[in-house]
Design an enzyme around this catalytic site. Structure first.
Site, PDB file in Angstrom:
ATOM      1  N   ALA A   1      16.111 -33.939   0.115  1.00 52.85           N
ATOM      2  CA  ALA A   1      17.411 -33.659   0.022  1.00 52.85           C
ATOM      3  C   ALA A   1      18.082 -33.466   1.331  1.00 52.85           C
ATOM      4  O   ALA A   1      17.225 -33.756   2.397  1.00 52.85           O
ATOM      5  CB  ALA A   1      17.414 -32.045  -0.456  1.00 52.85           C
ATOM      6  N   SER A   2      19.314 -33.348   1.490  1.00 56.31           N
ATOM      7  CA  SER A   2      19.840 -33.064   2.899  1.00 56.31           C
ATOM      8  C   SER A   2      19.409 -31.766   3.261  1.00 56.31           C
ATOM      9  O   SER A   2      18.890 -31.130   2.770  1.00 56.31           O
ATOM     10  CB  SER A   2      21.437 -33.371   2.805  1.00 56.31           C
ATOM     11  OG  SER A   2      21.897 -32.283   1.926  1.00 56.31           O
ATOM     12  N   MET A   3      19.916 -31.509   4.440  1.00 57.03           N
ATOM     13  CA  MET A   3      19.867 -29.978   5.288  1.00 57.03           C
ATOM     14  C   MET A   3      20.533 -29.055   4.061  1.00 57.03           C
ATOM     15  O   MET A   3      21.518 -29.462   3.396  1.00 57.03           O
ATOM     16  CB  MET A   3      20.695 -30.001   6.309  1.00 57.03           C
ATOM     17  CG  MET A   3      19.729 -30.948   7.533  1.00 57.03           C
ATOM     18  SD  MET A   3      18.377 -30.082   8.151  1.00 57.03           S
ATOM     19  CE  MET A   3      18.706 -28.867   9.240  1.00 57.03           C
ATOM     20  N   ASN A   4      20.091 -27.820   4.161  1.00 57.58           N
ATOM     21  CA  ASN A   4      20.953 -26.563   3.266  1.00 57.58           C
ATOM     22  C   ASN A   4      20.907 -26.939   1.953  1.00 57.58           C
ATOM     23  O   ASN A   4      21.785 -26.350   1.397  1.00 57.58           O
ATOM     24  CB  ASN A   4      22.181 -26.396   3.967  1.00 57.58           C
ATOM     25  CG  ASN A   4      22.284 -26.075   5.623  1.00 57.58           C
ATOM     26  OD1 ASN A   4      21.290 -25.495   5.918  1.00 57.58           O
ATOM     27  ND2 ASN A   4      23.293 -26.681   6.141  1.00 57.58           N
TER      28      ASN A   4
ATOM     29  N   GLU B   1       8.872 -29.302   5.163  1.00 57.07           N
ATOM     30  CA  GLU B   1       9.098 -30.352   6.035  1.00 57.07           C
ATOM     31  C   GLU B   1       8.290 -31.580   6.063  1.00 57.07           C
ATOM     32  O   GLU B   1       7.603 -32.141   7.050  1.00 57.07           O
ATOM     33  CB  GLU B   1       8.833 -29.545   7.551  1.00 57.07           C
ATOM     34  CG  GLU B   1       9.709 -28.328   7.962  1.00 57.07           C
ATOM     35  CD  GLU B   1      11.235 -28.533   7.753  1.00 57.07           C
ATOM     36  OE1 GLU B   1      11.838 -29.438   7.788  1.00 57.07           O
ATOM     37  OE2 GLU B   1      11.908 -27.442   7.562  1.00 57.07           O
ATOM     38  N   ALA B   2       8.143 -32.163   4.984  1.00 52.86           N
ATOM     39  CA  ALA B   2       7.173 -33.276   4.591  1.00 52.86           C
ATOM     40  C   ALA B   2       7.722 -34.692   5.293  1.00 52.86           C
ATOM     41  O   ALA B   2       6.939 -35.550   5.403  1.00 52.86           O
ATOM     42  CB  ALA B   2       7.227 -33.671   3.165  1.00 52.86           C
ATOM     43  N   GLN B   3       8.995 -34.478   5.817  1.00 50.18           N
ATOM     44  CA  GLN B   3       9.303 -35.963   6.412  1.00 50.18           C
ATOM     45  C   GLN B   3       8.665 -35.933   8.008  1.00 50.18           C
ATOM     46  O   GLN B   3       8.583 -36.972   8.411  1.00 50.18           O
ATOM     47  CB  GLN B   3      10.613 -35.723   6.949  1.00 50.18           C
ATOM     48  CG  GLN B   3      11.339 -34.782   8.053  1.00 50.18           C
ATOM     49  CD  GLN B   3      11.685 -33.495   7.261  1.00 50.18           C
ATOM     50  OE1 GLN B   3      11.504 -32.868   6.231  1.00 50.18           O
ATOM     51  NE2 GLN B   3      12.087 -32.456   8.239  1.00 50.18           N
TER      52      GLN B   3
END
Length: 193
Positions: free
Chosen positions: A9-12, A88-90
């Site tokens: 997803a995007s942030m937030n 935080e898998a990115q």
């Protein structure tokens, strides 16, 4: 056979909240989980997954050189694990993503990864790139742009909320540094510079 999942997803968008809910569901049924988060994310205490709505849980901090396979296998021998959850898998590297696939394939433990798909320049993160390539199941967690459309992009802003176009891919921050936008408004904001 266990599966490798990537929830992006995007942030937030509530990625950490979703992860913590999944962890709770496993634990409520008496199942053992193991949580990881990126050591590079220093917004909260290291080794803690914390959501914006206040939920939190302890986790193992992973770094570029961490062998997730070794950590998981060692824990699994001590106390059989039923699910691995990665926040935080990115920030995973290619090798770590393939180690997580091996956990599914060789240990038959499902792995649920949560992270951003792209950075503030609409480029894939290394971890996201390989999760998109090899995960068994991909799922988007929806977020909303200020216009009401689905937010898919992450705009990095300065202290005056002005868009930033250039810089290091990784800069840890929350609402003070990033705004989740739909593609249209992301491009408009960048073109307004």
């Amino acid at each position: 056979m266990a599966k490798l999942y990537f929830y992006y997803a995007s942030m937030n968008a509530g990625k950490s909240t979703n992860l913590l809910q999944a962890d709770f569901n496993y634990r409520e049924r008496g199942m053992q989980t193991l949580l990881f988060t990126a050591g590079i994310d220093t917004r909260y205490k290291q080794g803690v997954i914390k959501s914006r709505i206040g939920l939190e849980a302890p986790a193992i901090a992973f770094f570029e050189e961490s062998s997730l396979w070794d950590i998981i296998q060692e824990q699994h021998v001590k106390n059989p694990l039923h699910c691995i959850l990665i926040d935080e898998a990115q920030f995973l590297n290619k090798n770590q993503v393939f180690e997580l696939a091996r956990v599914c394939d060789d240990l038959n433990i499902p792995v649920l990864c949560y992270g951003l798909r792209t950075d503030f320049q609409a480029e894939l993160f290394e971890g996201s790139k390989y999760l998109l390539a090899i995960a068994d199941k991909l799922a988007e967690i929806k977020s909303v742009c200020f216009c009401g459309a689905k937010a898919t992009m992450n705009l990095r802003v300065d202290e005056n909320k002005k868009p930033i176009r250039h810089g290091q891919q990784t800069e840890i921050g929350g609402n003070e540094r990033y705004i989740a936008l739909c593609r249209r408004h992301f491009i408009e904001k960048l073109n307004s510079l």
